[in-house]
Design an enzyme around this catalytic site. Structure first.
Site, PDB file in Angstrom:
ATOM      1  N   TYR A 142       0.829  -1.213   0.000  1.00  0.00           N
ATOM      2  CA  TYR A 142       0.000   0.000   0.000  1.00  0.00           C
ATOM      3  C   TYR A 142       0.862   1.262   0.000  1.00  0.00           C
ATOM      4  O   TYR A 142       0.424   2.314  -0.448  1.00  0.00           O
ATOM      5  CB  TYR A 142      -0.894   0.035   1.246  1.00  0.00           C
ATOM      6  N   ASP A 249     -12.321  -9.053   4.415  1.00  0.00           N
ATOM      7  CA  ASP A 249     -13.574  -9.034   3.633  1.00  0.00           C
ATOM      8  C   ASP A 249     -14.128 -10.453   3.551  1.00  0.00           C
ATOM      9  O   ASP A 249     -15.323 -10.681   3.727  1.00  0.00           O
ATOM     10  CB  ASP A 249     -13.329  -8.525   2.198  1.00  0.00           C
TER      11      ASP A 249
END
Ligand code: IPM
Ligand code: MG
Length: 351
Positions: A142, A249
């Site tokens: 990231y 998720d």
């Protein structure tokens, strides 16, 4: 107790779910005799529109001056469909995480007895699931170097970790394991990635400081499979940023709705609490989004402030709303679907 909370509603359904969390927190404050001082500040697309920047300095100052930050969601389709956009709402989220030093993202996954059959997974697989991911949040791919070469025809993103980054995250994992069932799983891809080998080596070195904790090392692809097959076999899992994004998720499916799972991001300065779901733009402004993930994030906030009874009051009333079917449309199958604001009102009244 006096609590100063920075309120970052953000985009999409953010403002709606945040409103409900505020109602519930204010009800808790009244019941337990606390005083909450809310300070709203801009983030995301809303901030880009207002000041051209998704995480403005003024917002950072508000966060630093607060005891905790409650955050809604960030993201707007206007930017998703425009790969050439120079400024994106998500950059604000990453900048906020970095500037606030929020290196540990705590994402619990648990089931609600009354919702167990809402999960697409079989009851006997998921019953009793109670696990928590500690996702590294300010490093890895990231934040690594990225770019284009070869006239834009080659693209690269790099994943870099330092021993210090791994150690501080793993330390939180070991400490959490000590408070729970003394079981820790380090999720990596050490059969391929050098950064994963550093993770594994670092965690192995730390094992001697926590002799009571039994540590397993598992590859991320295998965890992706076992997580939905045998979620009960996990307790505390630590992992790097991107693996954690994906696996959490996936794990939310166990609970039956993404609208239920809260999170806390901890680090060097002020802590931040947010639902794990995104801004759900299709539902924005419709008063249909599930506010429970944000409300349960507020419960984590109270817990971290040492207000366990207050946190429990929120969890209890949430449980009750689920049992009594006071739920938004994502959870209402053959029963009436309540509006976001109605669920918030019901919870606040029943606190
Ligand atoms: C999350 C989200 C963010 C992430 C996005 C919105 C940048 O998916 O908090 O999990 O990838 O970290
Ligand atoms: Mg995510």
């Amino acid at each position: 107790m006096k609590l100063k909370i920075a309120l970052l509603a953000g985009d999409g359904i953010g403002p709606e779910v945040i409103d409900q969390a505020v109602k519930v927190c204010d009800a808790v404050a009244t019941k337990f005799n606390h005083q909450i001082n809310w300070t709203p500040a801009l983030t995301g697309a809303a901030a880009i529109d207002a000041v051209g920047e998704p995480y403005p300095d003024a917002t950072h100052e508000v966060c630093l001056a607060a005891d905790a930050v409650l955050f809604g969601a960030i993201g707007h389709p206007r930017f998703d469909n425009d790969p050439s956009a120079k400024v994106r709402p998500e950059q604000g989220l990453l900048k906020m995480r970095k500037k606030l030093g929020l290196f540990a993202n705590v994402r619990p996954t648990f089931t609600f007895p009354s919702l167990i059959d809402k999960s697409p997974l079989k009851r006997e697989r998921i019953e009793g699931t109670d696990l928590v991911f500690l996702r590294e949040l300010t490093g890895g791919i990231y934040f690594g170097e990225r770019g284009r070469q070869d006239n834009g025809n080659t693209a690269f993103d790099t994943c870099t970790y330092t021993r210090v980054e791994v150690t501080r995250l793993a330390k939180k994992g070991f400490e959490m394991a000590m408070k729970r069932s003394k079981k820790l799983c380090c999720v990596d891809k050490a059969n391929v990635l050098e950064s994963s080998r550093l993770w594994r080596e670092t965690v192995q070195d730390m094992e001697k400081d926590y002799p009571e904790v039994s540590v397993s090392y598992e590859f991320v692809d295998a965890v992706a499979m076992r997580l939905v097959q045998w979620p009960n076999s996990y307790d505390v899992l630590i992992t790097e940023n991107l693996f954690g994004d994906i696996l959490t998720d996936e794990a939310s499916v166990i609970s039956g709705s993404m609208g239920l799972m809260p999170s806390a991001s901890l680090g060097e300065k002020v802590a931040l609490y947010e639902p794990i779901h995104g801004s759900y733009p299709q539902a924005a402004g419709k008063d249909i989004a599930n506010p429970l993930a944000t409300i349960l994030s507020a419960a984590m906030l109270f817990d971290d402030q040492g207000l366990a009874e207050e946190a429990q009051a929120i969890r209890t009333v949430v449980d009750r709303s689920l049992t009594e079917g006071i739920v938004t449309e994502d959870l209402a199958e053959n029963s009436k679907a309540y509006k976001t604001s109605e669920v918030g009102d019901w919870l606040a009244t029943h606190i």
